[in-house]
Design a protein around this motif. Structure first.
Motif, short mmCIF file in Angstrom:
data_model
loop_
_atom_site.label_atom_id
_atom_site.label_comp_id
_atom_site.label_asym_id
_atom_site.label_seq_id
_atom_site.Cartn_x
_atom_site.Cartn_y
_atom_site.Cartn_z
N GLY A 108 0.78 -0.98 0.09
CA GLY A 108 -0.10 0.07 0.00
C GLY A 108 0.76 1.23 0.08
N HIS A 109 0.10 2.41 0.05
CA HIS A 109 0.87 3.84 -0.21
C HIS A 109 1.08 4.26 1.16
CE1 HIS A 109 2.31 7.28 -1.68
NE2 HIS A 109 0.89 8.02 -1.78
N THR A 110 2.32 4.66 1.41
CA THR A 110 2.95 5.08 2.89
C THR A 110 2.67 3.90 3.80
OG1 THR A 110 0.98 5.98 4.07
CG2 THR A 110 2.06 7.40 2.26
N THR A 111 3.40 4.09 4.98
CA THR A 111 3.36 2.99 5.86
C THR A 111 2.08 3.03 6.67
OG1 THR A 111 4.35 4.66 7.56
CG2 THR A 111 5.86 3.08 6.33
N LEU A 112 1.34 4.15 6.85
CA LEU A 112 -0.07 4.26 7.15
C LEU A 112 -1.08 3.17 6.64
CD1 LEU A 112 -0.25 7.96 8.11
CD2 LEU A 112 0.36 6.25 9.85
N SER A 113 -0.46 2.77 5.52
CA SER A 113 -1.83 1.95 4.82
C SER A 113 -1.76 0.59 5.60
CB SER A 113 -1.43 1.76 3.35
OG SER A 113 -0.19 1.06 3.23
N MET A 114 -0.84 0.11 6.38
CA MET A 114 -1.00 -1.23 6.86
C MET A 114 -0.32 -0.68 8.40
SD MET A 114 -0.02 -4.29 4.75
CE MET A 114 -0.90 -5.42 5.71
N PRO A 115 -1.38 -1.07 9.51
CA PRO A 115 -0.62 -0.89 10.70
C PRO A 115 0.73 -1.70 11.22
CG PRO A 115 -3.13 -1.28 10.73
CD PRO A 115 -2.46 -1.65 9.44
N SER A 116 1.54 -0.96 11.75
CA SER A 116 2.83 -1.79 12.29
C SER A 116 3.00 -1.06 13.60
CB SER A 116 3.83 -1.59 11.23
OG SER A 116 4.95 -2.08 11.98
N LEU A 117 2.78 -1.48 14.77
CA LEU A 117 3.55 -1.13 16.05
C LEU A 117 4.90 -0.56 16.16
CD1 LEU A 117 2.63 -0.42 18.75
CD2 LEU A 117 3.02 -2.66 19.56
N CYS A 118 5.74 -1.50 15.48
CA CYS A 118 7.06 -1.59 14.94
C CYS A 118 7.34 -0.02 14.74
CB CYS A 118 7.60 -2.63 14.39
SG CYS A 118 9.28 -2.53 13.74
N THR A 119 7.03 0.12 13.45
CA THR A 119 7.16 1.44 12.59
C THR A 119 6.65 2.50 13.36
OG1 THR A 119 6.76 0.23 10.50
CG2 THR A 119 6.68 2.53 10.50
N ALA A 120 5.34 2.39 13.93
CA ALA A 120 4.93 3.68 14.87
C ALA A 120 5.94 3.87 15.87
CB ALA A 120 3.44 3.19 15.28
N LYS A 121 6.29 2.79 16.88
CA LYS A 121 7.15 3.21 17.87
C LYS A 121 8.52 3.72 17.43
CE LYS A 121 7.10 0.19 21.16
NZ LYS A 121 7.07 -1.17 21.74
N ALA A 122 8.92 3.35 16.23
CA ALA A 122 10.24 3.86 15.60
C ALA A 122 10.08 5.47 15.47
CB ALA A 122 10.59 3.25 14.44
N VAL A 123 8.93 5.75 14.80
CA VAL A 123 8.60 7.13 14.71
C VAL A 123 8.45 7.91 15.62
CG1 VAL A 123 6.86 8.69 13.80
CG2 VAL A 123 7.64 6.54 12.31
N ARG A 124 7.68 7.39 16.61
CA ARG A 124 7.90 8.27 18.15
C ARG A 124 8.87 8.35 18.61
NH1 ARG A 124 4.51 6.54 23.38
NH2 ARG A 124 2.46 6.83 22.03
N ALA A 125 9.90 7.31 18.98
CA ALA A 125 11.16 7.58 19.22
C ALA A 125 11.84 8.67 18.41
CB ALA A 125 11.91 6.46 19.28
N TYR A 126 11.94 8.75 17.23
CA TYR A 126 12.65 9.82 16.49
C TYR A 126 12.12 11.18 16.89
CZ TYR A 126 14.24 12.19 12.11
OH TYR A 126 14.86 13.39 11.54
N PHE A 127 10.75 11.42 16.85
CA PHE A 127 10.42 12.71 17.11
C PHE A 127 10.47 13.17 18.59
CE2 PHE A 127 7.86 12.45 13.11
CZ PHE A 127 8.40 13.53 12.49
N ALA A 128 10.57 12.11 19.28
CA ALA A 128 10.84 12.55 20.68
C ALA A 128 12.17 13.01 21.08
CB ALA A 128 10.45 11.01 21.80
N ASN A 129 13.24 12.12 20.57
CA ASN A 129 14.83 12.63 20.74
C ASN A 129 15.74 12.30 19.75
OD1 ASN A 129 15.02 9.87 20.96
ND2 ASN A 129 14.41 9.52 23.05
N GLY A 130 15.24 12.16 18.75
CA GLY A 130 16.02 12.07 17.43
C GLY A 130 16.56 10.54 17.49
N THR A 131 16.20 9.57 17.91
CA THR A 131 16.73 8.43 17.93
C THR A 131 16.48 7.43 16.67
OG1 THR A 131 16.45 7.73 20.18
CG2 THR A 131 16.82 5.95 19.03
N LEU A 132 17.25 7.01 16.00
CA LEU A 132 16.90 6.30 14.52
C LEU A 132 17.14 4.94 14.77
CD1 LEU A 132 19.14 8.94 12.47
CD2 LEU A 132 16.77 8.54 12.17
#
Length: 553
Positions: A474-498
């Protein structure tokens, strides 16, 4: 909404020019948005609306004319409040208020609730220098009937599309000849930085989450202002160099793989995909779909009750668009069955027929959003061409994918775009830059319009950036739920963790599923949910999926 006349546009610009320079750089938050568009009025929650005056023409330093940007904010839900994040929902032509109004609550849950979420309508959209080529829906519908949506529909289709595209280009110029050169990606990038300045000051860093074409805007911002990049996530990556300077045939390279995924997922879920009961394996189902489409070329389906015809372009384009979102695949499988059976009762239903036509015909029957997108794309490209010039790119698209559009409509309109509407500023540099903070790039393994290869290309140019691949469709990662992806995005915006180089996140639901956001507990999913916070994120991801499916349906 009725598109503004040229006179009203000019009066608006003239009145804005009377503002003092003191008004520049200040956001005037008016309060609750009180949105009336039925698409998102019930979802808009605590959305706050405001305006910001920005320079009308960044290339004319002697002018004091300004433009009003309409902004929206979904306030942080938790203390302490961290830096704001600006969203761009893509398009071009997408209404950002709709995106933030629909998904603001879910984004707060995904990100943790500590950020104000900001969006603004880019030039050409909403009230921000609106771009529309037709003054009423009747005119828009008439032009959509003049040519098919795909150059492979017949041996005369490309010629018909070329002629229709000339009419579209002229109609766009007639209504936008005074303002059409003031939209485009470079001005969108500068407008974004004006919003950052107004929110946090002249030296503030940009925190940004862009989707689809929003990744092109984000890439251009990063290339133009690398020293001011905070945490920038680009999800569903266009190839920005090709989007701005070429024809980007690469974008369809994975479409047929997504259709293969549709067929494989169907065979694994016969209760949700009725097609599975008629074929022995996924390869046979895929071959039957292509055979059905070829049959429609010479044998379209007459709908005598309404005087309509369902064509090859209608069905092919509807299937292609469905590949953007796996949650729409169960209904798509039903549609394919109805077409195979030539069921005129279902296909002639007013809502079904209108939907098929809105995808299948080369100009949308329902809105001017496509025209705004065309305005940005063609003004950015700024390249005249003959039909002979375009044929190699069209043939390249046809070679790469059987099911995707050959993009003849878009390319042919841009080839005949009036030069007076070429964007006044176009970014022509490269993307070999080092940003103040590394960029997070995200992509599904199989995306029908922004392929993984494009994400890899951009990752290679932005120094220090990391690609997070989501093993989904599907188009963009939001098209299929992934807790792994979402937690990585949260960590990045919280403190820059890649995430670590080479990280591949798995998705949490199968391709064909009737699970909803209420089914978030571990027993319902492929992998375990580890905490109450994980459950909240997964619930939000499922809600996004459900809302996206509702809109596409």
């Amino acid at each position: 909404m009725r598109p503004p006349t040229l006179t009203s546009k000019l009066l608006s610009v003239a009145s804005l020019a009377a503002l003092t320079h003191a008004e520049l750089g200040k956001i005037h938050w008016r309060g609750p948005c009180n949105l009336t568009n039925e698409t998102y009025m019930s979802e808009s929650g605590p959305l706050i609306c405001g305006t910001l005056e920005v320079p009308l023409d960044y290339t004319d330093s002697s002018s004091n004319k300004t433009l009003t940007l309409d902004l929206a904010k979904w306030p942080a839900t938790k203390q302490p409040v961290a830096e704001p994040i600006i969203f761009n929902f893509g398009g071009p032509g997408e209404n950002s208020f709709e995106g933030l109004g629909l998904y603001g609550e879910e984004f707060q849950a995904i990100l943790g609730g500590h950020n104000d979420l900001i969006a603004f309508n880019p030039r050409g959209v909403g009230n921000t220098l609106p771009f529309s080529c037709y003054s009423d829906s009747t005119s828009r519908e008439l032009v959509s009937l003049q040519a098919p949506g795909d150059g492979r529909a017949s041996n005369t289709a490309l010629g018909e599309i070329w002629a229709q595209s000339a009419n579209i280009a002229q109609a766009c110029y007639a209504l936008n000849n005074q303002t059409g050169s003031l939209i485009g990606t470079s001005f969108a990038a500068r407008d974004t930085m004006q919003v950052v300045d107004a929110l946090k000051g002249k030296d503030a860093l940009l925190n940004f989450w862009g989707f689809s074409y929003g990744t092109t805007v984000g890439a251009v911002i990063a290339a133009m202002f690398p020293e001011r990049m905070g945490f920038v996530a680009l999800d569903g990556v266009d190839n920005p160099a090709e989007v701005l300077n070429g024809y980007n045939a690469q974008k369809v390279v994975d479409v047929d793989k997504v259709l293969e995924g549709f067929c494989t997922g169907c065979m694994a879920a016969p209760d949700l995909c009725p097609l599975a009961n008629y074929y022995s394996n996924a390869a046979n189902l895929e071959a039957a779909i292509y055979m059905m489409l070829e049959t429609l070329k010479a044998n379209p389906i007459a709908i005598p009750e309404i005087g309509g015809v369902v064509t090859y372009s209608d069905i092919k384009s509807t299937i292609y668009n469905a590949l953007y979102l796996p949650s729409s695949w169960p209904e798509t499988s039903e549609l394919i069955l109805y077409v195979q059976a030539r069921n005129t009762t279902i296909l002639g239903n007013a809502e079904v027929y209108a939907t098929l036509k809105s995808y299948g015909e080369s100009a949308s029957l329902v809105s001017s959003a496509k025209e705004a997108g065309t305005g940005v794309t063609c003004s950015d490209r700024a390249r005249s061409a003959s039909m002979e010039d375009l044929l190699p790119y069209i043939r390249a698209s046809e070679t790469l994918s059987q099911i995707a559009s050959d993009n003849a409509n878009g390319d042919m309109t841009c080839a005949q775009w009036n030069k007076n509407m070429y964007a006044k500023e176009r970014y022509t540099g490269d993307f070999d830059v080092k940003t103040a903070h590394p960029v997070l790039i995200l992509s599904n393994t199989f995306d029908p319009i922004t392929p993984l290869a494009a994400a890899k290309n951009l990752t290679a140019t932005f120094e220090g950036s990391v690609l997070l691949e989501q093993n989904g469709y599907g188009h963009t990662t939001l098209s299929m739920p992934s807790l792994c992806t979402a937690k990585a995005v949260r960590a990045y915006f919280a403190n820059g963790t890649l995430p670590a180089e080479g990280t591949i996140c798995q998705t949490d639901v199968p391709l064909f599923t009737n699970l909803t956001y209420a089914d978030v507990w571990p027993k319902s999913f492929q992998r375990s949910v580890e905490s109450r916070d994980d459950a909240s994120i997964l619930r939000a991801l499922m809600s996004v999926r459900e809302k996206m499916s509702r809109r596409r349906r």
